[in-house]
Scaffold this active site. Sequence first.
Site, short mmCIF file in Angstrom:
data_model
loop_
_atom_site.label_atom_id
_atom_site.label_comp_id
_atom_site.label_asym_id
_atom_site.label_seq_id
_atom_site.Cartn_x
_atom_site.Cartn_y
_atom_site.Cartn_z
N GLU A 1 0.83 -1.21 0.00
CA GLU A 1 0.00 0.00 0.00
C GLU A 1 0.86 1.25 0.00
O GLU A 1 0.62 2.19 -0.77
CB GLU A 1 -0.92 0.00 1.22
CG GLU A 1 -1.76 1.25 1.37
CD GLU A 1 -2.76 1.41 0.25
OE1 GLU A 1 -2.81 2.50 -0.35
OE2 GLU A 1 -3.49 0.45 -0.04
N ASP B 1 0.98 4.22 -3.04
CA ASP B 1 0.68 5.64 -2.85
C ASP B 1 1.86 6.51 -3.29
O ASP B 1 1.68 7.49 -4.03
CB ASP B 1 0.35 5.92 -1.38
CG ASP B 1 -0.93 5.23 -0.93
OD1 ASP B 1 -1.73 4.85 -1.81
OD2 ASP B 1 -1.12 5.07 0.28
N SER C 1 -7.67 2.71 -3.24
CA SER C 1 -6.37 3.17 -2.74
C SER C 1 -5.44 3.51 -3.89
O SER C 1 -4.40 4.12 -3.68
CB SER C 1 -5.73 2.10 -1.86
OG SER C 1 -5.55 0.91 -2.58
N ASP D 1 -18.40 12.27 -17.10
CA ASP D 1 -19.48 11.52 -16.47
C ASP D 1 -19.33 10.03 -16.78
O ASP D 1 -19.12 9.64 -17.94
CB ASP D 1 -20.81 12.04 -17.02
CG ASP D 1 -21.99 11.69 -16.13
OD1 ASP D 1 -21.77 11.07 -15.08
OD2 ASP D 1 -23.12 12.05 -16.51
N ILE D 2 -19.43 9.20 -15.78
CA ILE D 2 -19.35 7.75 -15.94
C ILE D 2 -20.77 7.20 -15.92
O ILE D 2 -21.53 7.44 -14.97
CB ILE D 2 -18.51 7.11 -14.82
CG1 ILE D 2 -17.14 7.79 -14.74
CG2 ILE D 2 -18.37 5.61 -15.05
CD1 ILE D 2 -16.32 7.73 -16.01
N GLY E 1 -24.89 12.58 -14.62
CA GLY E 1 -24.73 13.50 -13.50
C GLY E 1 -24.07 12.80 -12.33
O GLY E 1 -23.36 11.81 -12.49
N ASP F 1 -23.57 10.34 -9.26
CA ASP F 1 -24.11 9.05 -8.85
C ASP F 1 -23.31 8.50 -7.68
O ASP F 1 -22.19 8.94 -7.40
CB ASP F 1 -24.15 8.06 -10.01
CG ASP F 1 -22.78 7.80 -10.62
OD1 ASP F 1 -21.89 7.29 -9.90
OD2 ASP F 1 -22.58 8.10 -11.81
#
EC number: 3.4.14.10
Length: 618
Positions: A302, A306, A527, A569-570, A588, A590
Amino acid sequence: MKWHTLLLVSITSLAAGSPVKARHEVKESHPVPRGWRRTSRAHPADSISLQIALEQGDFAGLEQSLYEVSTPDHPRYGQHLSAAEVHDLIKPSEDALAAVQAWLAGHGIVSDHVQYSEAKDWVTVSLPVATVERMLDTNYHYYVHDDGSKLLRTPQWSLPQHLHEHISTIQPTTSFFRPQHRRKLPIGHETFPIENIVATVPSAVNSSIAAVCNSTLLVTPDCIRTLYGTINYKVQAADKSFMALNDFLGEVNIRTDAELYLEAYRPEAEAAAQQFSQISINGGTVHQKLTSNDTEDGTGEEGNLDAQTMMGLAWPIPLVAYSTGGVNPTYIEDAYTGPTDSDEPYIRWLQYLLSLPDNALPSVVSTSYDDDEQTLPFSYASRACSMFAELGARGVTLLFASGDDGVGATGYCVSNNGTNATTFLPEFPSTCPYVTSVGATAHYNPEVAVYDDHFSSPFTSGGGFSNYFPRPAYQDASVPAYLSKYVGENYAGFYNPAGRAVPDLAAQGSNFTIYWNGSLHAISGTSASTPAMSAILALVNDALVAAGKAKLGFLNPWLYSTGRKAFTDILSGSSAGCNTSGFPAAPGWDAVTGWGTPRFSDILELRGVGGNASYGKH
């Protein structure tokens, strides 16, 4: 952290109504979350680093200032508060300070052992369990989680009645919150031959998205930089702002792995692997050597994700890694006392950051750790959330992963209030209204809400509605319409439609390349989305600072008003979980991808700093 010691009221001045003898009344109870079991009684000599939160004097005034400096059409927009201005708003009343000092003195706690935060709204004192149990009229036990984690906690504590109005929370007590990092690909899908990946990565400059992002279906820095349009941006003010990430749970950022990563994907940035800063808070680890236990546990995967993602996308903007420990670094275990308690790491990190001078604060912070909201009491969540507001008011953009199990991990969607009712599981800190929550997408033409089934349960972008925090005003124009049109009566009773909705936006989150323990791996999760988005916003801040403009600060009021126009937008996918398909992606906003994924050039145009370079769009 900077602390100020205050003189306690002398015990002799407390002859009337001694707090030691005052009748206790229950201040807080919180059920023990699923997965935890009570084991041994705490030894009286075990040490607790007790953190006492005093009621803040004028949080309403701070919140008002936060929204005013974060709302584009307000005259104060961009005029972030100084540390002194924030402290002046939140400092507790003199009555609260005096009451708490008298209570401590009545228990024989001398001033030399007491520490106060800059605003004097937090008191910290290390005490044996026996003393804390008397002060809080409670009993501490060790609780062990199914995964082996161990905490020293109590599900209920009390205070003399006259202190209830002055103290908002005391920890560690009822909070079983453990910041959990997100998913990786399981071992069978994880490691790939290095030569098969790096050799197929084309030069990204002037390359099409399809060419750069189709290398064995893995996400590289040049893929993200091309997809979101930062590939040709030249950093202009690297000496005037910096970005940061959070490490918890003993996570580390290995420089030799970062060097391999940057050599492969951004060779011009290779030196950054040895240059980024690592700051230890509360005994947080910054070691560079992985032990056999570390490699077995995947420690550093992790942290490497990052750090490598942020440097790979936003170099040469400086990076700082905050590594926060969960135990009192002054405590030394021995055969008599046994293990110590585990501190609340978010509070420790927040206290440290809020103690910094204004010029030492990062412009954006990426945090890939969270836990089910119901695992912590509202008092803890509320106080941590107010501290996020303090940072936002000072101009820091805070991004948190929305979670990897959609509306909740299937098989665990049970209420923690004793009813065992089926419930969706929103994740904190994403549900705090003063931070920005990041969901995940996958694929490129078009991007869709992520669904990755290389796991025991599928990886889907976290989304949902808080049970603790009401919907903020900036969501009123979008969230009710979404629920009415695309959700309706589905899942009635499983979630709180009036709660703060998450996520706010999204970015790629599946199959990110990282180097770990000297070899190339793939890793997935929000992450990955969160540091990627953080790096892009760090570049936006660079352009703003170079143009003499204020940094982004708290993002959401701008995002929900005009900023949303700069995000793609997805329209496909859902936040599947809890044996349901979850909330759907839709036109829009979601509850699976928020407003969608960034278009860097459009963000700069909206902020009035466009024209620096030509940028790609998707």
